[in-house]
Write a protein that holds these residues in place. Structure first.
Motif, PDB file in Angstrom:
ATOM      1  N   PRO A   1       0.792  -1.234   0.000  1.00  0.00           N
ATOM      2  CA  PRO A   1       0.000   0.000   0.000  1.00  0.00           C
ATOM      3  C   PRO A   1       0.818   1.274   0.000  1.00  0.00           C
ATOM      4  CG  PRO A   1       0.076  -0.903   2.208  1.00  0.00           C
ATOM      5  CD  PRO A   1       0.774  -1.902   1.310  1.00  0.00           C
ATOM      6  N   LEU A   2       2.143   1.192   0.031  1.00  0.00           N
ATOM      7  CA  LEU A   2       2.933   2.409   0.095  1.00  0.00           C
ATOM      8  C   LEU A   2       3.921   2.485  -1.060  1.00  0.00           C
ATOM      9  CD1 LEU A   2       5.834   2.198   2.659  1.00  0.00           C
ATOM     10  CD2 LEU A   2       4.428   0.217   2.101  1.00  0.00           C
ATOM     11  N   ASN A   3       4.556   3.638  -1.148  1.00  0.00           N
ATOM     12  CA  ASN A   3       5.457   4.057  -2.220  1.00  0.00           C
ATOM     13  C   ASN A   3       4.694   4.510  -3.457  1.00  0.00           C
ATOM     14  OD1 ASN A   3       7.435   3.384  -0.436  1.00  0.00           O
ATOM     15  ND2 ASN A   3       8.174   1.603  -1.548  1.00  0.00           N
ATOM     16  N   SER A   4       3.385   4.315  -3.477  1.00  0.00           N
ATOM     17  CA  SER A   4       2.559   4.964  -4.479  1.00  0.00           C
ATOM     18  C   SER A   4       1.981   6.234  -3.858  1.00  0.00           C
ATOM     19  CB  SER A   4       1.418   4.052  -4.926  1.00  0.00           C
ATOM     20  OG  SER A   4       0.610   3.694  -3.813  1.00  0.00           O
TER      21      SER A   4
ATOM     22  N   PRO B   1      10.134   3.864  11.132  1.00  0.00           N
ATOM     23  CA  PRO B   1       9.859   4.724   9.981  1.00  0.00           C
ATOM     24  C   PRO B   1       9.940   3.971   8.648  1.00  0.00           C
ATOM     25  CG  PRO B   1      11.188   5.912  11.557  1.00  0.00           C
ATOM     26  CD  PRO B   1      11.090   4.501  12.070  1.00  0.00           C
ATOM     27  N   SER B   2       8.974   4.258   7.785  1.00  0.00           N
ATOM     28  CA  SER B   2       8.842   3.519   6.517  1.00  0.00           C
ATOM     29  C   SER B   2       9.782   4.023   5.440  1.00  0.00           C
ATOM     30  CB  SER B   2       7.404   3.632   6.010  1.00  0.00           C
ATOM     31  OG  SER B   2       7.136   4.944   5.538  1.00  0.00           O
ATOM     32  N   GLY B   3      10.263   5.245   5.583  1.00  0.00           N
ATOM     33  CA  GLY B   3      11.087   5.843   4.543  1.00  0.00           C
ATOM     34  C   GLY B   3      10.338   6.822   3.671  1.00  0.00           C
TER      35      GLY B   3
ATOM     36  N   TRP C   1      18.276   4.693  -1.386  1.00  0.00           N
ATOM     37  CA  TRP C   1      16.974   4.049  -1.226  1.00  0.00           C
ATOM     38  C   TRP C   1      17.183   2.561  -0.949  1.00  0.00           C
ATOM     39  CZ3 TRP C   1      12.234   5.132  -0.058  1.00  0.00           C
ATOM     40  CH2 TRP C   1      11.258   4.136  -0.203  1.00  0.00           C
ATOM     41  N   GLY C   2      16.422   2.022  -0.007  1.00  0.00           N
ATOM     42  CA  GLY C   2      16.549   0.614   0.349  1.00  0.00           C
ATOM     43  C   GLY C   2      15.507  -0.233  -0.346  1.00  0.00           C
TER      44      GLY C   2
END
Length: 444
Positions: A95-98, A154-156, A327-328
């Motif tokens: 659900p993330l990075n978008s 933290p998600s980044g 970026w990981g």
């Protein structure tokens, strides 16, 4: 049922074992698994793949597609092409990075509209649990997401903040109340904050900044919360093998916990990561060879339930030589099957194990009842593999958008010769068909 396709091989992997068989397909569904020399029904097309192995199509429940919003990192068109080329027939998008993240029903609708015409494989969606969206969790569940991802550190990305222990309990109680699943990035922020932080290209410094204790403590806290709330939880991308005894004990006690690991933890080691090679950076990190041996033991004894990619690409410029700022994420969507097979065979495992870890296990986790096995009544999804063929990974041959990968130059065993989705061949020796994937919703 009228059979329209028969897929034949001397080696078909079924729940009962590997055997010569002819798989009869009707309308995209497996109608029967017949003896190898069964007569082909009138009007059916016979596809004989010889001695190549037919596995159930792989199910990857941990993919960052990043579309829309960060589509320059990845997108549904490129990600699902990479999946099809790698024998994956179903993926679930994180659900993330978008932008927007999948944290409301409205945002889920945006994601679905973007994906609908671009999906070469079947695609489903996870929802996200944030500190301020507890009210959105039940509506997302009712809209068909497969569960909810949260971070404990933290998600980044700033639009997807982590949950502290109090907010985790609140979200877990809500999700448990309607029988949902919480999938968890488990690293403890206090241990991370206390770890030495030395920027620069040295991988040893980065590894020290993400200690095993951060994972172990977070998983221990998660077990306590799941036990207290009778909640169903899943540990994402397990890296620290030290947590395996705790997880095994929790399972034996009846805590509803499952766990995954990833190809990079099972095939790459800290000792081989060159300084500055941030294509190897991920969080939690790739650890030492002895830790990897213990992860394989956890797979063998069933403590680890499945193996999925955690495909998390970015543009090449974000992979700076500084491990602290780069970026990981490891890009491996197309390569997971041969990477795992190469190492699994070396360790004495079989393709039946691969099918259990990379198809049956992820399908069970997500409740994908029509996926994960060559069984009558399920979708006719297949990965056809030449297990003895070898190749050297050339990033130019990869289908995902940014062709940066930690596997570049590695020699791997196992070539996916074709991939089939509901009885239609969607990839064949590097050639991909037009997209025919469907958008999936949770049905239970």
């Amino acid at each position: 049922m009228d059979v329209d396709l028969v897929l034949r091989s001397t080696r078909v992997i079924t729940p009962e074992g590997t055997r010569p068989a002819s798989i009869a397909v009707s309308g995209g569904t497996i109608a029967a698994v017949l003896p190898y020399d069964a007569e082909t029904p009138p009007g059916a097309r016979l596809e004989d793949v010889g001695d190549d192995v037919v596995l159930p199509g792989l199910v990857d429940t941990h993919v960052h597609v990043n579309d829309p919003g960060r589509t320059e990192w990845e997108g549904f068109w490129t990600a699902t092409r990479a999946a099809a080329a790698g024998g994956i027939t179903t993926l679930l998008d994180m659900p993330l990075n978008s932008l927007p993240p999948t944290t409301t029903v409205a945002n889920l609708r945006v994601k679905r509209e973007v994906a609908r015409a671009k999906a070469h494989v079947d695609v489903g969606f996870w929802g996200g649990a944030l500190p301020d969206n507890v009210k959105d969790l039940r509506p997302l569940h009712d809209a068909g997401v497969f569960g909810f991802k949260c971070f404990l550190s933290p998600s980044g990305v700033e639009e997807f903040p982590e949950l502290d222990q109090e907010r985790l309990a609140t979200s877990l109680a809500e999700v448990s109340g309607f029988g949902g699943l919480m999938i968890v990035h488990a690293e403890d922020p206090h241990h991370l904050a206390a770890a030495p932080q030395r920027p620069g290209p040295a991988y040893a410094d980065f590894l020290a900044s993400r200690p095993r204790d951060a994972e172990n403590t977070a998983i221990g806290n998660l077990v306590d919360q799941a036990r207290r709330l009778d909640a169903r939880v899943h540990v994402l991308h397990l890296s620290s093998a030290d947590a395996l005894p705790l997880i095994a004990a929790a399972k034996a006690e009846g805590v509803k916990i499952t766990v995954e690991s990833c190809p990079h933890f099972l095939t790459l080691t800290a000792e081989e990561v060159p300084d500055g090679a941030t294509e190897f950076k991920c969080c939690p990190p790739i650890r030492e060879a002895a830790n990897q041996d213990a992860l394989w033991q956890g797979l063998a004894d069933g403590t680890i339930d499945c193996v999925v990619s955690d495909h998390s690409p970015s543009t090449a410029d974000l992979k700076t030589p500084d491990f602290a700022s780069a970026w990981g994420g490891i890009s491996s969507l197309q390569l997971g099957l041969p990477a795992i097979w190469t190492e699994a065979r070396r360790r004495g495992h079989t393709l039946e194990d691969i099918a259990r870890w990379m198809s049956e296990g992820p399908a069970r986790l997500a409740g994908l009842h029509r996926k994960g096995g060559i069984v009558p009544g399920r979708d006719a999804d297949f990965a056809v593999l030449d297990p003895d063929a070898t190749f050297t990974v050339d990033p130019a041959g990869l289908q995902h958008r940014n062709r940066v990968t930690a596997y570049a130059g590695r020699s791997l065993s196992g070539v996916v010769t074709s991939t089939w989705l509901r009885g239609e061949r969607i990839a064949h020796r590097g050639t991909l068909a037009e997209p025919t994937g469907r958008l999936l919703e949770r049905t239970t």
